[in-house]
Design a protein around this motif. Sequence first.
Motif, PDB file in Angstrom:
ATOM      1  N   SER A  84      48.114  28.133  37.023  1.00  0.00           N
ATOM      2  CA  SER A  84      49.427  28.765  36.959  1.00  0.00           C
ATOM      3  C   SER A  84      49.317  30.157  36.321  1.00  0.00           C
ATOM      4  CB  SER A  84      50.368  27.888  36.113  1.00  0.00           C
ATOM      5  OG  SER A  84      51.655  28.451  36.060  1.00  0.00           O
ATOM      6  N   PRO A  85      49.952  31.150  36.888  1.00  0.00           N
ATOM      7  CA  PRO A  85      51.006  31.135  37.928  1.00  0.00           C
ATOM      8  C   PRO A  85      50.473  31.232  39.351  1.00  0.00           C
ATOM      9  CG  PRO A  85      50.804  33.330  37.043  1.00  0.00           C
ATOM     10  CD  PRO A  85      49.801  32.501  36.310  1.00  0.00           C
ATOM     11  N   TRP A  86      49.168  31.080  39.574  1.00  0.00           N
ATOM     12  CA  TRP A  86      48.516  31.067  40.875  1.00  0.00           C
ATOM     13  C   TRP A  86      48.401  32.452  41.520  1.00  0.00           C
ATOM     14  CZ3 TRP A  86      46.072  26.716  41.371  1.00  0.00           C
ATOM     15  CH2 TRP A  86      46.601  25.545  40.791  1.00  0.00           C
ATOM     16  N   VAL A  87      49.425  33.265  41.383  1.00  0.00           N
ATOM     17  CA  VAL A  87      49.376  34.613  41.949  1.00  0.00           C
ATOM     18  C   VAL A  87      49.823  35.619  40.880  1.00  0.00           C
ATOM     19  CG1 VAL A  87      50.267  36.193  43.697  1.00  0.00           C
ATOM     20  CG2 VAL A  87      49.837  33.802  44.284  1.00  0.00           C
ATOM     21  N   VAL A  88      48.953  36.590  40.589  1.00  0.00           N
ATOM     22  CA  VAL A  88      49.271  37.655  39.632  1.00  0.00           C
ATOM     23  C   VAL A  88      49.288  38.971  40.400  1.00  0.00           C
ATOM     24  CG1 VAL A  88      48.604  38.806  37.493  1.00  0.00           C
ATOM     25  CG2 VAL A  88      48.157  36.352  37.783  1.00  0.00           C
ATOM     26  N   VAL A  89      50.470  39.449  40.675  1.00  0.00           N
ATOM     27  CA  VAL A  89      50.613  40.651  41.510  1.00  0.00           C
ATOM     28  C   VAL A  89      49.965  41.864  40.848  1.00  0.00           C
ATOM     29  CG1 VAL A  89      52.281  42.209  42.590  1.00  0.00           C
ATOM     30  CG2 VAL A  89      52.721  39.744  42.531  1.00  0.00           C
ATOM     31  N   ALA A  90      50.057  41.951  39.524  1.00  0.00           N
ATOM     32  CA  ALA A  90      49.501  43.117  38.828  1.00  0.00           C
ATOM     33  C   ALA A  90      47.996  43.251  39.059  1.00  0.00           C
ATOM     34  CB  ALA A  90      49.797  43.008  37.331  1.00  0.00           C
ATOM     35  N   ASP A  91      47.303  42.114  39.212  1.00  0.00           N
ATOM     36  CA  ASP A  91      45.851  42.174  39.438  1.00  0.00           C
ATOM     37  C   ASP A  91      45.490  42.749  40.800  1.00  0.00           C
ATOM     38  OD1 ASP A  91      45.522  41.060  36.966  1.00  0.00           O
ATOM     39  OD2 ASP A  91      45.120  39.030  37.674  1.00  0.00           O
ATOM     40  N   ALA A  92      46.448  42.751  41.716  1.00  0.00           N
ATOM     41  CA  ALA A  92      46.174  43.236  43.072  1.00  0.00           C
ATOM     42  C   ALA A  92      46.424  44.726  43.223  1.00  0.00           C
ATOM     43  CB  ALA A  92      47.020  42.470  44.082  1.00  0.00           C
ATOM     44  N   VAL A  93      47.008  45.365  42.202  1.00  0.00           N
ATOM     45  CA  VAL A  93      47.377  46.779  42.340  1.00  0.00           C
ATOM     46  C   VAL A  93      46.148  47.665  42.504  1.00  0.00           C
ATOM     47  CG1 VAL A  93      48.464  48.740  41.200  1.00  0.00           C
ATOM     48  CG2 VAL A  93      49.546  46.490  41.100  1.00  0.00           C
ATOM     49  N   ALA A  94      45.184  47.534  41.582  1.00  0.00           N
ATOM     50  CA  ALA A  94      43.984  48.385  41.639  1.00  0.00           C
ATOM     51  C   ALA A  94      43.192  48.169  42.934  1.00  0.00           C
ATOM     52  CB  ALA A  94      43.108  48.134  40.420  1.00  0.00           C
ATOM     53  N   PRO A  95      42.916  46.908  43.352  1.00  0.00           N
ATOM     54  CA  PRO A  95      42.214  46.725  44.638  1.00  0.00           C
ATOM     55  C   PRO A  95      43.005  47.250  45.828  1.00  0.00           C
ATOM     56  CG  PRO A  95      42.111  44.716  43.332  1.00  0.00           C
ATOM     57  CD  PRO A  95      43.079  45.627  42.652  1.00  0.00           C
ATOM     58  N   ALA A  96      44.338  47.157  45.765  1.00  0.00           N
ATOM     59  CA  ALA A  96      45.154  47.663  46.873  1.00  0.00           C
ATOM     60  C   ALA A  96      45.047  49.178  46.975  1.00  0.00           C
ATOM     61  CB  ALA A  96      46.609  47.242  46.684  1.00  0.00           C
ATOM     62  N   LEU A  97      45.061  49.851  45.831  1.00  0.00           N
ATOM     63  CA  LEU A  97      44.907  51.305  45.844  1.00  0.00           C
ATOM     64  C   LEU A  97      43.522  51.699  46.353  1.00  0.00           C
ATOM     65  CD1 LEU A  97      46.601  52.274  42.454  1.00  0.00           C
ATOM     66  CD2 LEU A  97      47.547  52.513  44.753  1.00  0.00           C
ATOM     67  N   ALA A  98      42.502  50.954  45.934  1.00  0.00           N
ATOM     68  CA  ALA A  98      41.139  51.245  46.405  1.00  0.00           C
ATOM     69  C   ALA A  98      41.021  51.024  47.912  1.00  0.00           C
ATOM     70  CB  ALA A  98      40.138  50.369  45.656  1.00  0.00           C
ATOM     71  N   ALA A  99      41.625  49.939  48.406  1.00  0.00           N
ATOM     72  CA  ALA A  99      41.570  49.656  49.844  1.00  0.00           C
ATOM     73  C   ALA A  99      42.304  50.729  50.637  1.00  0.00           C
ATOM     74  CB  ALA A  99      42.175  48.277  50.125  1.00  0.00           C
ATOM     75  N   TYR A 100      43.425  51.189  50.107  1.00  0.00           N
ATOM     76  CA  TYR A 100      44.180  52.229  50.804  1.00  0.00           C
ATOM     77  C   TYR A 100      43.403  53.539  50.816  1.00  0.00           C
ATOM     78  CZ  TYR A 100      48.081  55.136  52.258  1.00  0.00           C
ATOM     79  OH  TYR A 100      48.890  56.009  52.945  1.00  0.00           O
ATOM     80  N   ARG A 101      42.715  53.816  49.711  1.00  0.00           N
ATOM     81  CA  ARG A 101      41.890  55.028  49.649  1.00  0.00           C
ATOM     82  C   ARG A 101      40.788  54.982  50.706  1.00  0.00           C
ATOM     83  NH1 ARG A 101      40.884  54.728  44.535  1.00  0.00           N
ATOM     84  NH2 ARG A 101      38.872  53.703  44.631  1.00  0.00           N
ATOM     85  N   ILE A 102      40.164  53.834  50.854  1.00  0.00           N
ATOM     86  CA  ILE A 102      39.119  53.674  51.873  1.00  0.00           C
ATOM     87  C   ILE A 102      39.711  53.838  53.272  1.00  0.00           C
ATOM     88  CG2 ILE A 102      37.503  52.028  52.901  1.00  0.00           C
ATOM     89  CD1 ILE A 102      37.080  50.895  50.086  1.00  0.00           C
ATOM     90  N   LEU A 103      40.927  53.343  53.468  1.00  0.00           N
ATOM     91  CA  LEU A 103      41.580  53.474  54.773  1.00  0.00           C
ATOM     92  C   LEU A 103      41.796  54.942  55.127  1.00  0.00           C
ATOM     93  CD1 LEU A 103      42.983  52.147  57.196  1.00  0.00           C
ATOM     94  CD2 LEU A 103      45.093  52.114  55.851  1.00  0.00           C
ATOM     95  N   LEU A 104      42.212  55.752  54.144  1.00  0.00           N
ATOM     96  CA  LEU A 104      42.408  57.177  54.396  1.00  0.00           C
ATOM     97  C   LEU A 104      41.091  57.855  54.766  1.00  0.00           C
ATOM     98  CD1 LEU A 104      44.867  58.158  51.501  1.00  0.00           C
ATOM     99  CD2 LEU A 104      45.420  57.653  53.886  1.00  0.00           C
ATOM    100  N   VAL A 105      40.023  57.508  54.054  1.00  0.00           N
ATOM    101  CA  VAL A 105      38.710  58.090  54.349  1.00  0.00           C
ATOM    102  C   VAL A 105      38.263  57.704  55.759  1.00  0.00           C
ATOM    103  CG1 VAL A 105      36.273  58.052  53.713  1.00  0.00           C
ATOM    104  CG2 VAL A 105      38.016  58.213  51.933  1.00  0.00           C
ATOM    105  N   LEU A 106      38.474  56.454  56.139  1.00  0.00           N
ATOM    106  CA  LEU A 106      38.082  56.006  57.475  1.00  0.00           C
ATOM    107  C   LEU A 106      38.911  56.692  58.554  1.00  0.00           C
ATOM    108  CD1 LEU A 106      37.575  52.164  56.887  1.00  0.00           C
ATOM    109  CD2 LEU A 106      35.821  53.916  57.186  1.00  0.00           C
TER     110      LEU A 106
END
Length: 237
Positions: A84-106
């Motif tokens: 519990s709580p099984w999903v922590v949205v705050a932990d996904a912020v940094a990886p989401a920003l990194a993934a979006y950055r990679i998407l822009l580069v691609l």
Amino acid sequence: MLSYEPGDSLAHRLDPRSKLAVQIGFVAVAFAYTTPRGLAVLTAVTVGMLAVAATPPWTALAELKYVLPLLAAAPAVEALTLGSPWVVVADAVAPALAAYRILLVLAVSAAYVRTTPVRESRAVVQRHVPGRTGQFLGMSVAFVFRFLPVLQADLARIRDAQRARLGTERPVHERIASVLLSALDGAFDRSERFADALQARCFAWNPTLPALRFTWLDGPALVVAGGFLLAAVVTVV
């Protein structure tokens, strides 16, 4: 497919060395400015660069559709917890920003591939890396740019064949395994035929490559590349 498309856009008329310099500068800036505000500015820059290359954003996304699930998986996995709580949205912020950055580069890289003939990319490598090393790297670049669209087309045909045979009714893990096995088998078969074709055509390590020359159009591109690098250095320092 992610391959060269003949055209008369501004990016088509630039020297490949200028386009590579802009890409290098963009990558440096993308990894220096990692905040949401910085990525928002880089998004606008990316849209502008795609416009210069006469490549609509939705076309670039379509070219990268096989990468999108991998980029989306990272933040999703990071947000999951074993209790519990099984999903922590705050932990996904940094990886989401990194993934979006990679998407822009691609996306910027896709614009380069669509506006630059393979022979010009090979010429850049072989004329700036001396000896057999440059020839090997140039040959590798040419092979990847020519071979990847073929593999993408094979993968699309495999998926279409699965849908035609109601493969979409099977469990997800079975579909993934079937597609991967068929794709690997096709890739090995393609590579063998590719090697035979090279031998039949007397493949040359050092062919006559196209001439590369800067024009006045490359001046602004080089200034943009320098601005990117300067902005990245200022942020890091």
